[in-house]
Scaffold this active site. Sequence first.
Site, mmCIF file in Angstrom:
data_model
loop_
_atom_site.group_PDB
_atom_site.id
_atom_site.type_symbol
_atom_site.label_atom_id
_atom_site.label_comp_id
_atom_site.label_asym_id
_atom_site.label_seq_id
_atom_site.Cartn_x
_atom_site.Cartn_y
_atom_site.Cartn_z
ATOM 1 C CB CYS A 1 -39.727 -51.354 48.033
ATOM 2 S SG CYS A 1 -40.353 -49.694 47.452
ATOM 3 C CG HIS B 1 -47.263 -57.548 42.875
ATOM 4 N ND1 HIS B 1 -47.342 -56.105 42.887
ATOM 5 C CD2 HIS B 1 -45.832 -57.836 43.339
ATOM 6 C CE1 HIS B 1 -46.201 -55.664 43.453
ATOM 7 N NE2 HIS B 1 -45.323 -56.653 43.676
ATOM 8 C CD GLU C 1 -46.964 -49.498 46.210
ATOM 9 O OE1 GLU C 1 -46.315 -49.655 47.181
ATOM 10 O OE2 GLU C 1 -46.324 -48.489 45.504
ATOM 11 C CB CYS D 1 -45.893 -50.078 42.153
ATOM 12 S SG CYS D 1 -45.959 -51.565 43.394
ATOM 13 N N GLY E 1 -44.642 -53.823 41.159
ATOM 14 C CA GLY E 1 -46.154 -54.029 40.745
ATOM 15 C C GLY E 1 -45.798 -53.997 39.050
HETATM 16 N N1 LIG Z 1 -46.734 -52.000 49.141
HETATM 17 C C1 LIG Z 1 -45.551 -52.961 48.817
HETATM 18 C C2 LIG Z 1 -44.142 -52.451 49.106
HETATM 19 C C3 LIG Z 1 -43.952 -51.466 48.005
HETATM 20 C C4 LIG Z 1 -43.731 -51.698 46.815
HETATM 21 C C5 LIG Z 1 -43.505 -50.633 45.814
HETATM 22 N N2 LIG Z 1 -43.259 -49.225 46.181
HETATM 23 C C6 LIG Z 1 -42.524 -51.031 44.736
HETATM 24 O O1 LIG Z 1 -41.779 -49.770 43.947
HETATM 25 O O2 LIG Z 1 -42.363 -52.017 44.302
HETATM 26 C C7 LIG Z 1 -45.925 -54.185 49.340
HETATM 27 O O3 LIG Z 1 -46.465 -54.192 50.696
HETATM 28 O O4 LIG Z 1 -45.401 -55.393 49.197
#
Ligand SMILES: N[C@H](CCC[C@H](N)C(=O)O)C(=O)O
Length: 289
Positions: free
Chosen positions: A80, A174, A223, A232, A235
Amino acid sequence: MAGPAAPLRFSKMHGAGNDFVVLDLRGGAPEPDAELCRALADRHFGVGCDQILTVEDPLSEGAVASYRIWNADGSGSQQCGNGARCIAAWLVRDGAAARASASAGDGSFAVDSPAGRHAVWALGDGGYRIDMGRPDFEPARIPMRGYTSYQDQYVVDIHDTVIGFGAVSMGNPHAVIEVDDVDAAPLDSIAPLLQSSNAFPESANVGFAQVIARDRIRLRVYERGVGETLACGSGACAAVAVLIRRGLIDRDVAVRLPGGELRIAWPDDAATLSMAGPAAFVFEGEWNR
Ligand SMILES: N[C@H](CCC[C@H](N)C(=O)O)C(=O)O
């Protein structure tokens, strides 16, 4: 008879609008289960957040601490990016980072995530820069199903909806879809189709990227485990990595998301990628379980 459980103390934070409940487990408190994560994340009956982050003892020599990540639906993740910056800010306020960054020589300190060890720098503007590691385009490690080698553009046909996308891991999976206008991008219809497709056995975070210039993109991300967030971090790293590999942007880029702006640099394919951006404390609270 045991008395009532002590309230659960937490910090509410956000990184460019991607918001978190941060729990300090260093004293040995138990990790949150999926049910508690869902309850904490609930924006009506709970605190409300995109992810729950836990601060834990370090995993590698010299690291200040480690962190783990749970999405609002209770699912876990390996990375994250916005959360990493908030953990860094939390450790600086806690005082734990001061000792380590003094000895590091370049002012950095290290934190461990499920995706690996990360060097962290506090920036003068209250933001943080994180070494996010190397993007991994190998389908088997994203992971993807049905592909044995890298493709610039993967194409899936799901119930006559054809979706073309790039794919990369930042420790978490991703997909990146190029669009002409992020404001008009069909996140809610396309992203869930791709997430539940055969291509992504562990689902994926789905980014919709619009190239504005060779040093600036706009991005919206639907997400895994949450839905669309205001930002994100991993992301943003993923979108920049895919677009650089396609030759569409340069190697030091501003990423404008609905909740704020991140700066991503990936000097060359053999280098690690860095992400810089804000980290904010909103309030401290107690959860009455
Ligand atoms: N939803 C993402 C985790 C949080 C990623 C995002 N909040 C960031 O800032 O990288 C997953 O399940 O891989």
